[in-house]
Design an enzyme around this catalytic site. Structure first.
Site, PDB file in Angstrom:
ATOM      1  N   ASP A 293       0.823  -1.211   0.000  1.00 54.33           N
ATOM      2  CA  ASP A 293       0.000   0.000   0.000  1.00 54.33           C
ATOM      3  C   ASP A 293       0.864   1.270   0.000  1.00 54.33           C
ATOM      4  O   ASP A 293       2.080   1.216   0.292  1.00 54.33           O
ATOM      5  CB  ASP A 293      -0.910  -0.022   1.241  1.00 54.33           C
ATOM      6  CG  ASP A 293      -2.269   0.608   0.966  1.00 54.33           C
ATOM      7  OD1 ASP A 293      -2.356   1.461   0.063  1.00 54.33           O
ATOM      8  OD2 ASP A 293      -3.231   0.255   1.671  1.00 54.33           O
TER       9      ASP A 293
ATOM     10  N   ASP B 185     -10.788   1.867  -3.323  1.00 51.92           N
ATOM     11  CA  ASP B 185     -11.335   1.636  -1.975  1.00 51.92           C
ATOM     12  C   ASP B 185     -12.852   1.698  -2.000  1.00 51.92           C
ATOM     13  O   ASP B 185     -13.498   1.327  -1.023  1.00 51.92           O
ATOM     14  CB  ASP B 185     -10.797   2.687  -0.996  1.00 51.92           C
ATOM     15  CG  ASP B 185      -9.416   2.320  -0.475  1.00 51.92           C
ATOM     16  OD1 ASP B 185      -8.973   1.190  -0.719  1.00 51.92           O
ATOM     17  OD2 ASP B 185      -8.792   3.171   0.180  1.00 51.92           O
TER      18      ASP B 185
HETATM   19  C1  GLA Z   1      -5.799   1.654   2.232  1.00 53.16           C
HETATM   20  C2  GLA Z   1      -6.234   0.498   1.351  1.00 53.16           C
HETATM   21  C3  GLA Z   1      -7.305  -0.294   2.053  1.00 53.16           C
HETATM   22  C4  GLA Z   1      -6.762  -0.791   3.378  1.00 53.16           C
HETATM   23  C5  GLA Z   1      -6.263   0.378   4.212  1.00 53.16           C
HETATM   24  C6  GLA Z   1      -5.559  -0.097   5.456  1.00 53.16           C
HETATM   25  O1  GLA Z   1      -6.801   2.592   2.358  1.00 53.16           O
HETATM   26  O2  GLA Z   1      -6.641   0.931   0.111  1.00 53.16           O
HETATM   27  O3  GLA Z   1      -7.738  -1.372   1.267  1.00 53.16           O
HETATM   28  O4  GLA Z   1      -5.713  -1.695   3.130  1.00 53.16           O
HETATM   29  O5  GLA Z   1      -5.364   1.196   3.488  1.00 53.16           O
HETATM   30  O6  GLA Z   1      -5.116   0.927   6.255  1.00 53.16           O
END
Ligand code: GLA
Length: 740
Positions: free
Chosen positions: A478, A548
């Site tokens: 990420d 997301d």
């Molecule tokens: C980001 C990702 C999510 C999740 C969060 C965790 O927003 O896109 O899918 O993994 O971080 O903190």
């Protein structure tokens, strides 16, 4: 040994086979005219050396089989006293110097303040399907090696440049592009590009090209949610999804990037792309080189649908790790939306058991397993397993996951640090910053300065350690904020801006070394959803976290936009709980059908599922496994766009036309309007296909069971779908049963 046999195979493919078959090699130099021809996949790309020594573009588009048709290029004359030949000649890689007023490919300042750069042909080398042309400034020892490759199966071209400082003083590059692409001269082009924001990525924008410059870019230090480095241009204003000429391209760079689409007053449409020139200033010491990002481009005469099918095929065979040997994507479960930071051993094991009962193949624990990570204020940087949540480390959870027949993955965010972490307390200088200035936090975190070798090594080693000590098959990688204060005070001021390039190159370096050391390891690229999707990250990752925003209705649009530029093979989508992003409650079946159109994942809280949900879930997973080869590796036809009404339909066809899968969604019915028959694409006209529905029943109006139709009927008459009400959806599986 392996590379020797690969070289021999390549030689056989590009030199011997064309010779034996009497065909021409994919790259050739017509000596008498000083013209280069790159041809394959139904595409020709032609340029030459003009009488002044400039590299001048001649043709890019549908293949011209007769090389003799192309004449030696002659620089365009000065149009008037205001538009000089430097500007009006379509140069493949113009330096900013002499009379250049269009977008330069390279702009440099020499140590003595001289800023004039005129690049002329010096030499070239052909190697199979690759060509390198070297240009040199007319006076100084600044060299540019232009690398061209054509893939004869798809007609995709790749261009990038290596800029080499052979002078004896540093040179600062203020713009370093990968090259300029020229479309056939004329007006009336339409530009398509993908724009959006967090939770709303990949929205297709369309607009006419007029005289002037349109900039698509990211200044954020990463690819970004707001624009994706992809473009498509066509000239048939009414060209639909499957017809007409389309020129398209995408950049392979996960840092700040720029693509400019320009129409000159002389009706020349040119596209230039590479590093973003905003705040750029790469200092090149004597003997050093800078390599620009790869810029891929192609041409299709089957509309935007054909353009994306070419890209998908190319990405699957040439770009993704293992190329055409890439593994089918497993169905995964990710616990993020079920537990958020509240992870622990018994809770994760309970979810893993439920996931396995559905037929899930990979279990992924998301954020919260490390450091003091109870929320997003702490933990990033301290990559040790949290002893309260996992008193015996990750071992017991991993063992249980494996007993259940799944493999195991974890979430990481390697480039980030929380100021509260132990790492930051020890090394505050490791975060990007300008001395004495505030450090802007976003999600309570700062970015590690990976341009520094010591920081890069630290990150590589903890990742390597994590994967070595635990049976980890998959990392969700990420990156949850954008760059601010891109300072690097520890190096001389003249080299501080090199950070823009070195940061991203070092991220690539870490991924490359990690994958080399752990060949089975798979990586998902995530940046708060689809903030890091581009052709630079794709060779290093097996899949992409698309957004997301997992709400099914929004996802139809996001996913459709994604497929213009990227293959559904890498497009990860989860089925999640409702109400979703917009507070909307979409039925579970609709959510499953939406998520099945790429790589399927489950992200719901399975503890809240009813027995009926499990029955439906098992049925959906079994169905998905029977069609996923076609979805992930087939040809995609976008039949109805969610952006153009209340109905979406996408069809996938296996390359051998043996199987096809249709997904159709009615978002909302009004006035009891029924859907007209839907015309399918890409089938074998002469074959007969059996049609079954996702849950075994037949949902269509025709009564026969099982239904059988000829390819011709399905493509010319169409199939009737009985979708009613709100959020109704169906998937049909078509299997070829005979020729007649
Ligand atoms: C980001 C990702 C999510 C999740 C969060 C965790 O927003 O896109 O899918 O993994 O971080 O903190």
């Amino acid at each position: 040994m392996k590379s020797l046999s690969r070289t021999l195979c390549a030689a056989l493919f590009f030199i011997l086979i064309p010779l034996i078959a009497g065909a021409q090699p994919p790259v050739r130099f017509l000596e008498s005219k000083k013209v280069f021809v790159l041809a394959g996949g139904g595409v020709s790309y032609v340029f030459g050396i003009n009488e002044q020594g400039m590299l001048q573009h001649i043709h890019w588009g549908k293949q011209v089989w007769r090389d003799d048709d192309f004449n030696a290029p002659h620089s365009s004359p000065d149009w008037d006293v205001f538009d000089l030949t430097t500007t009006t000649t379509p140069q493949e890689y113009p330096g900013w110097g002499a009379g250049l007023y269009v977008e330069p490919s390279l702009k440099a300042t020499f140590a003595d303040g001289n800023r004039d750069l005129v690049l002329h042909y010096a030499s070239h080398k052909i190697d199979g399907n690759a060509l390198t042309v070297t240009l040199k400034d007319i006076e100084r020892a600044l060299f540019v090696h232009l690398h061209y490759t054509i893939w004869p199966e798809t007609g995709i071209l790749r261009r990038y440049a290596t800029i080499e400082n052979r002078t004896n003083a540093p040179v600062v590059l203020e713009s370093a592009q990968s090259g300029a692409w020229y479309l056939p001269q004329g007006e009336g082009y339409r530009l398509r590009y993908l724009a959006g924001r967090w939770g709303g990525e990949f929205q297709l924008n369309e607009e006419p090209v007029h005289t002037g410059l349109k900039v698509l870019e990211s200044r954020r230090g990463s690819t970004g949610h707001s624009m994706n480095p992809w473009f498509a241009l066509d000239r048939d204003g009414n060209a639909d999804d499957e017809h007409g000429s389309v020129w398209f391209g995408e950049l392979g760079w996960s840092g700040s990037w720029r693509i400019s689409v320009e129409q000159t007053p002389h009706q020349q449409v040119r596209v230039t792309g590479g590093y973003n020139s905003f705040d750029f200033g790469y200092s090149l010491s004597p003997g050093e080189t800078l390599v620009t990002p790869p810029f891929y481009a192609g041409y299709s005469d089957e509309g935007i649908g054909g353009a994306s099918r070419i890209l998908h095929r190319f990405q699957r065979s040439e770009i993704l790790p293992n190329g055409s040997g890439a593994k089918t994507r497993p169905v995964l479960y990710n616990s993020w939306e079920a537990t958020f930071f509240d992870v622990n051993e018994p809770g994760q094991i309970a979810l893993a058991e439920k996931a396995a009962s559905l037929g899930v193949e990979r279990f992924v624990i998301d954020d919260g397993w490390f450091g003091r990570r109870d929320d997003d204020h702490d933990g990033l940087g301290d990559w040790n397993v949290n002893p309260k949540k996992f008193p015996n480390g990750l071992g017991p959870l991993i063992r249980r996951v494996k007993e259940l027949g799944m493999d195991f993955g974890v979430w990481v965010e390697p480039e980030m640090v929380n100021p509260k972490s132990d790492l930051y307390q020890k090394h505050p200088d490791w975060a990007m910053h300008f001395e004495g200035r505030p450090r802007t936090e976003s999600r309570n975190q700062l970015i590690l300065n990976l341009a520094r070798d010591d920081v890069r090594e630290y990150v590589f080693h903890w990742l390597d350690d994590l994967v070595t000590k635990n049976d980890i098959a998959f990392l969700k990688w990420d990156y949850n904020r954008n760059v601010t204060e891109p300072g690097w005070p520890e190096v001389p001021p003249a080299r501080q801006k090199n950070l823009w390039v070195l940061f991203t190159k070092n991220v690539y370096d870490i991924m490359d070394r990690l994958r080399q050391k752990h060949p089975g390891l798979e990586i998902e690229s995530c940046s708060g959803g689809g903030g890091r999707v581009d052709m630079g990250i794709l060779p290093r990752v097996q899949q992409i976290w698309t957004s997301d925003n997992t709400e099914a209705l929004d996802r139809l649009t996001i996913q459709q936009g994604f497929t213009y530029a990227y293959t559904p093979h890498v497009m990860m989508d989860w089925v999640t709980d409702v109400p979703g992003f917009n507070g909307r409650s979409v039925p579970l079946r609709f959510r499953f059908l939406t998520a099945m159109q790429g790589s399927l994942g489950i992200g719901t809280n399975l503890n809240r599922w009813s027995a009926e949900d499990f029955v439906l879930g098992k049925q959906m997973l079994a169905y998905y496994k029977s069609i996923r080869e076609t979805v992930q590796n087939g040809l995609l036809y976008r039949l109805a766009s969610p952006m153009k009404g209340s109905f979406t339909a996408n069809q996938y066809v296996s390359p051998d036309k043996m199987q096809s899968v249709l997904f159709a969604f009615l978002h909302s019915q009004q006035f009891r309007r029924t859907l007209p028959p839907l015309l399918l694409h890409g089938l074998d006209e002469k074959a007969v296909y059996s049609v079954t529905q996702v849950d075994g029943k037949l949902d269509t109006k025709a009564p026969a069971t099982p239904m059988k139709f000829s390819g011709a009927y399905l493509m010319n008459h169409g199939i009737e779908l009985d979708l009613v009400g709100d959020y109704d959806g169906v998937s049909l599986k078509l299997e070829r049963i005979s020729e007649q």
